[in-house]
Scaffold this motif. Structure first.
Motif, PDB file in Angstrom:
ATOM      1  N   PHE A  79       3.262   6.734  13.332  1.00 48.20           N
ATOM      2  CA  PHE A  79       3.698   5.357  13.086  1.00 48.20           C
ATOM      3  C   PHE A  79       3.733   4.578  14.399  1.00 48.20           C
ATOM      4  O   PHE A  79       4.357   5.000  15.374  1.00 48.20           O
ATOM      5  N   THR A  80       3.061   3.440  14.399  1.00 48.63           N
ATOM      6  CA  THR A  80       3.006   2.556  15.559  1.00 48.63           C
ATOM      7  C   THR A  80       3.204   1.119  15.076  1.00 48.63           C
ATOM      8  O   THR A  80       3.060   0.825  13.880  1.00 48.63           O
ATOM      9  N   PRO A  81       3.522   0.186  15.977  1.00 46.61           N
ATOM     10  CA  PRO A  81       3.748  -1.202  15.545  1.00 46.61           C
ATOM     11  C   PRO A  81       2.557  -1.846  14.859  1.00 46.61           C
ATOM     12  O   PRO A  81       2.727  -2.754  14.043  1.00 46.61           O
ATOM     13  N   ASP A 116       5.383  10.707  12.060  1.00 39.29           N
ATOM     14  CA  ASP A 116       5.963  10.733  13.400  1.00 39.29           C
ATOM     15  C   ASP A 116       6.529   9.368  13.760  1.00 39.29           C
ATOM     16  O   ASP A 116       5.831   8.354  13.665  1.00 39.29           O
ATOM     17  N   GLU A 117       7.792   9.355  14.193  1.00 44.57           N
ATOM     18  CA  GLU A 117       8.448   8.140  14.696  1.00 44.57           C
ATOM     19  C   GLU A 117       8.310   6.990  13.700  1.00 44.57           C
ATOM     20  O   GLU A 117       7.791   5.920  14.012  1.00 44.57           O
ATOM     21  N   ALA A 155       9.813  12.885   7.848  1.00 43.67           N
ATOM     22  CA  ALA A 155       9.643  11.845   8.861  1.00 43.67           C
ATOM     23  C   ALA A 155      10.572  12.095  10.038  1.00 43.67           C
ATOM     24  O   ALA A 155      11.673  12.606   9.878  1.00 43.67           O
ATOM     25  N   THR A 156      10.097  11.725  11.216  1.00 39.62           N
ATOM     26  CA  THR A 156      10.936  11.795  12.406  1.00 39.62           C
ATOM     27  C   THR A 156      11.196  10.383  12.908  1.00 39.62           C
ATOM     28  O   THR A 156      10.402   9.469  12.669  1.00 39.62           O
ATOM     29  N   GLN A 157      12.319  10.205  13.560  1.00 44.36           N
ATOM     30  CA  GLN A 157      12.597   8.914  14.174  1.00 44.36           C
ATOM     31  C   GLN A 157      13.478   9.098  15.395  1.00 44.36           C
ATOM     32  O   GLN A 157      14.256  10.048  15.485  1.00 44.36           O
ATOM     33  N   ASN A 158      13.312   8.172  16.342  1.00 43.10           N
ATOM     34  CA  ASN A 158      14.168   8.153  17.510  1.00 43.10           C
ATOM     35  C   ASN A 158      15.404   7.316  17.197  1.00 43.10           C
ATOM     36  O   ASN A 158      15.383   6.457  16.318  1.00 43.10           O
ATOM     37  N   PRO A 159      16.504   7.545  17.904  1.00 50.02           N
ATOM     38  CA  PRO A 159      17.690   6.713  17.687  1.00 50.02           C
ATOM     39  C   PRO A 159      17.350   5.232  17.832  1.00 50.02           C
ATOM     40  O   PRO A 159      16.522   4.847  18.663  1.00 50.02           O
ATOM     41  N   GLY A 164      11.589  -0.166  21.427  1.00 55.15           N
ATOM     42  CA  GLY A 164      10.432  -0.195  20.550  1.00 55.15           C
ATOM     43  C   GLY A 164      10.671   0.346  19.162  1.00 55.15           C
ATOM     44  O   GLY A 164       9.717   0.727  18.478  1.00 55.15           O
ATOM     45  N   THR A 165      11.926   0.388  18.704  1.00 54.58           N
ATOM     46  CA  THR A 165      12.209   0.901  17.368  1.00 54.58           C
ATOM     47  C   THR A 165      12.651  -0.224  16.440  1.00 54.58           C
ATOM     48  O   THR A 165      13.216  -1.219  16.870  1.00 54.58           O
ATOM     49  N   TYR A 166      12.365  -0.032  15.136  1.00 60.19           N
ATOM     50  CA  TYR A 166      12.822  -0.946  14.091  1.00 60.19           C
ATOM     51  C   TYR A 166      13.765  -0.165  13.174  1.00 60.19           C
ATOM     52  O   TYR A 166      13.379   0.890  12.665  1.00 60.19           O
TER      53      TYR A 166
END
Length: 334
Positions: A79-81, A116-117, A155-159, A164-166
């Motif tokens: 996953f990217t913007p 990913d992310e 799915a993985t995600q950053n805090p 750069g996170t939504y």
């Protein structure tokens, strides 16, 4: 009418395959057996799994290890913007040679989708997963296409505080059965990791111990594990408690109650039991409920988290007496 519980042969198959899966994943995800146990439980409950933590702690490794233990189709999405919804679901293209439109499937048409992310994609792209995660189908240009079963999104995600996170919308979070924090390994486990990964990739040695057809049978077996009326009432009491808690602006949905019970059955299956205990519900209350609730302004200002609030709720709600959840009462349920 009496509840039809799985037979001895079905339970033997469930226990054997589950033990093999856990053993295979444990060799890759070192020193975190409880994390692996819960991840397999979510798989048996046919739920979607969200892994959240800082980069580098093994979120994607766990997702890939889980997928490799099953001989099935796997879709991988970074996953990217700039990722578009059609990059996930697929697109209809025009074939000049035949003068017909043809639908080309996206990576979501897989038994296991590794994302990913996920919170680095735009909300519009995240929303493309809503239908598939809830209804196991994709609608493109007015035509609905069923997804293969079993269907699981890991799915993985950053805090969300990281650059750069939504933040995932509430409807998206509610479709994940559980959110797990991977965490750092112990010093001993990290040292063992250095030894095992110094010269080779442990994922290269993970082989399938089951296939999609067998996993579908295991999921069906898990759904028929016995949950007493008292255990079901305990699930309802916990979920209803989130709606009356002053620390929360939004409580858990009815979907949360359904998924908490299914996840508890998954945990019972992993432990080799044909019935659900209140302990199963307690163990999974935080992973299943905490990411679904929205804190009140006062709670956020005081530094509390969803895990804190759900933990307090579990401590406050009365647990059913053992006699009311006994296995001998299973035939009395309607």
């Amino acid at each position: 009418m009496p509840v039809a519980v799985p037979g001895a042969s079905e339970m033997d198959e469930l226990i054997t395959v589950t033990d093999r899966m856990r053993a295979s994943i444990d060799r890759v995800v070192t020193g975190r057996p409880e994390l692996v146990r819960t991840a397999v439980a979510v798989l048996l409950a046919e739920g979607h799994l969200l892994l959240e933590d800082v980069p580098g702690v093994g979120k994607t490794t766990l997702a890939k290890a889980l997928a490799r233990t099953i001989d099935c189709t796997v879709g991988r999405v970074q996953f990217t913007p700039d990722l578009l919804p059609s990059d996930l679901t697929g697109v209809t293209i025009y074939r000049a040679a035949t003068q017909e439109f043809e639908f080309r499937e996206g990576p979501v048409f897989s038994n296991i989708v590794i994302g990913d992310e996920i919170n680095r994609a735009s909300p519009k792209t995240q929303a493309a997963l809503l239908e598939s995660m809830q209804e196991a189908q994709v609608t493109v240009d007015g035509t609905s296409y069923p997804l293969p079963r079993p269907f699981l999104v890991v799915a993985t995600q950053n805090p969300v505080e990281m650059e750069g996170t939504y933040p995932l919308p509430e409807a998206q979070r509610d479709r994940f059965m559980a959110r797990l924090t991977v965490g750092y390994p112990s010093a001993e486990a990290e040292l063992a990791m250095l030894d095992t990964q110094e010269t080779s990739d442990p994922l290269a040695h993970v082989s399938a111990v089951t296939d999609a057809a067998q996993v579908s049978r295991l999921i069906e077996t898990t759904r028929h594990l016995y949950a007493s009326p008292a255990v079901k009432q305990y699930v309802v009491d916990l979920v209803a408690g989130t709606r009356d808690d002053a620390a929360l602006r939004l409580g858990a949905s009815p979907r949360a109650a359904i998924q908490l019970l299914r996840a508890a059955k998954g945990l019972a299956a992993v432990d080799g039991r044909d019935h659900v205990l209140p302990d199963d519900v307690q163990r999974l209350a935080e992973p299943v409920l905490a990411h679904r609730v929205i804190l009140s302004a006062e709670s956020r200002l005081s530094g509390r988290t969803g895990l804190d609030v759900i933990g307090d709720l579990v401590a406050r709600v009365a647990v059913p007496a053992p006699a009311r959840t006994a296995v001998r009462d299973r035939t009395a349920a309607g």
